[in-house]
Design an enzyme around this catalytic site. Structure first.
Site, PDB file in Angstrom:
ATOM      1  N   LEU A 130       0.841  -1.193   0.000  1.00 27.76           N
ATOM      2  CA  LEU A 130       0.000   0.000   0.000  1.00 27.76           C
ATOM      3  C   LEU A 130       0.877   1.245   0.000  1.00 27.76           C
ATOM      4  CD1 LEU A 130      -2.559  -1.096   2.763  1.00 27.76           C
ATOM      5  CD2 LEU A 130      -2.785  -1.388   0.286  1.00 27.76           C
ATOM      6  N   GLU A 131       0.903   1.963  -1.108  1.00 23.52           N
ATOM      7  CA  GLU A 131       1.582   3.257  -1.153  1.00 23.52           C
ATOM      8  C   GLU A 131       0.506   4.325  -1.109  1.00 23.52           C
ATOM      9  OE1 GLU A 131       3.781   6.309  -4.078  1.00 23.52           O
ATOM     10  OE2 GLU A 131       4.164   4.181  -4.518  1.00 23.52           O
TER      11      GLU A 131
END
Length: 463
Positions: free
Chosen positions: A230-231
């Site tokens: 998850l960025e």
């Protein structure tokens, strides 16, 4: 059938319209991906490399055309868009290809007589990449190329604002001769994305987007025993020490604040300047900001294009107005930028002073060409303010003292710590965030670890 429309921020026209995938199309894509991956993983690393390098060649051959598409889809000035391919995309893709043999090599352990032992990095299977619109090629390449190099199949869902990027990947891999089904794309709604994530044939999810979107992805992932990268968001700070090269700091921090209309997860959104150089820094920063040209991004003279949509500009304007009502001073008169107009995505850059951390503009992600600047009396105060955030993607220091930079960097809660640069991803380094900026990492040899699973071989060769 349901469709999605890409409204160009340039003039409000419908630039692209695509039909969302039907349930049977999604099912077909998943079936093809699983079957294709079983064969692809048998292909030698040299063959994978040749195909991926040829795909990069396609992008370079078509960079100008791709750049024009990108300008119309999301509004970045034409003078910059082709460089997303020629510079960042090419650099990251080629680097991840070049290190694959090292990153994917068997992990040898100490020898024991009569045994052969090692750890192999097996591909996961099918990787689902959900990519954003703001840097549509730079964000997606971080996962797409290494996933394929590692022996996975990839299904790409690109943002509604930039659907042509997914189609360009498909064209590139077709040009390169990638076997059918190893790479596919789907145009999907948010609900469909969640349905794909919970499907047992998806082995990993690579998501880049907002914190809100990250929560939705995590919720879907939690239905299964898989993980996802998850960025998410950022509120990235910079600290200008009294010994900084001010001209260099101003030039780079103005660019880091306003490039891509500030629509960058690792763009500069707040700056802390030592009181001894604060006044000079502010004067030079505001003067350079006023040299930008806001306007039609298809014009080669334009240096600041529209934001992605009117609602984004209105959100930024609201943050500015609230800060001013709380005592902030806006240094830039929007009238200096004739293209700036309420009710449109065309939004002038803004520099705010007399700000503090009670204001949303210093604590909540703005994602716009707006930056707040505060004076500080010491390194300790700067560290405290930089860490006073729910985010931690990147942070930068501007100084001539590398020892101080290292010592301060040890205390700042961030995924990447820069000295005398900002808003850049070095593909040799892990791209990661802390706190609400996300989880996991891409790029570097470490980035390959999330796209593979360890498999231990313990072979007794003497009875």
């Amino acid at each position: 059938m349901p469709t999605q429309k890409t409204i160009s921020p340039i003039d409000g026209s419908v630039y692209v319209e695509r039909t969302l995938a039907e349930p049977q199309e999604v099912e077909t894509a998943l079936v093809k991906a699983v079957a294709a991956q079983k064969e692809w993983r048998k292909i030698s690393l040299d063959e994978r490399e040749a195909i991926c390098r040829k795909a990069v060649e396609y992008f370079l051959n078509n960079a100008d055309e791709i750049g024009l598409e990108l300008t119309w889809q999301m509004g970045r000035p034409i003078r910059y868009t082709a460089n997303e391919i020629r510079k960042g995309f090419q650099e990251r893709a080629n680097y991840m290809i070049s290190i694959a043999s090292k990153a994917l090599a068997d992990v040898e352990v100490e020898e024991i007589s009569g045994f052969k032992r090692f750890i192999r990095r097996d591909p996961l299977g099918v990787v689902f990449v959900v990519a954003p619109w703001n840097y549509p090629y730079l964000t997606s390449v971080n996962s797409v190329i290494p996933a394929i190099m590692a022996g996975n199949a990839v299904i790409l869902k690109h943002a509604q604002q930039t659907p042509l990027c997914a189609e360009r990947y498909a064209a590139a891999f077709e040009y390169a001769g990638l076997p059918d089904g190893v790479f596919q794309y789907l145009h999907l709604s948010h609900d469909q994305v969640a349905q794909v994530i919970v499907d047992s044939r998806i082995d990993y999810v690579a998501f880049t987007g907002s914190v809100e979107g990250g929560h939705a992805v995590q919720k879907a992932i939690n239905e299964r025993f898989i993980i996802g990268g998850l960025e998410l968001g950022g509120k990235d700070p910079a600290y200008v020490r009294s010994d900084a090269n001010l001209a260099d700091a101003v030039e780079n921090l103005v660019d880091g604040s306003f490039f891509n209309s500030g629509q960058s997860c690792c763009g500069i959104e707040r700056i802390y300047v030592h009181k001894d150089v604060y006044d000079q820094f502010i004067a030079e920063f505001a003067a350079l900001t006023k040299t930008y040209t806001l306007g039609d991004p298809t014009n080669s003279e334009t240096t600041l294009g529209p934001m992605v949509r009117t609602s984004a500009a209105e959100f930024a304007q609201k943050q500015v107005e609230e800060a001013v009502a709380q005592g902030a001073e806006a240094l830039i008169d929007p009238k200096l930028f004739p293209a700036h107009q309420s009710g449109t995505p065309y939004f002038a850059p803004q520099v705010l002073v007399n700000v503090n951390h009670n204001m949303d503009v210093m604590t909540e992600e703005t994602f716009a060409p707006v930056v707040g600047i505060m004076p500080v009396e010491s390194d300790e105060e700067a560290i405290k303010l930089m860490n006073d955030s729910q985010y931690g993607l990147t942070a930068s220091i501007w100084t001539t003292d590398i020892d101080a930079a290292l010592a301060i960097g040890e205390q700042v809660e961030t995924g990447t710590w820069f000295m005398n640069r900002c808003d850049y991803l070095d593909p040799a380094l892990a791209w990661t965030g802390v706190k609400n900026s996300g989880r996991g990492c891409t790029l570097s040899t470490v980035g390959y670890e999330a796209l593979t699973r360890p498999k231990s071989f313990h072979l007794k060769i003497k009875a």
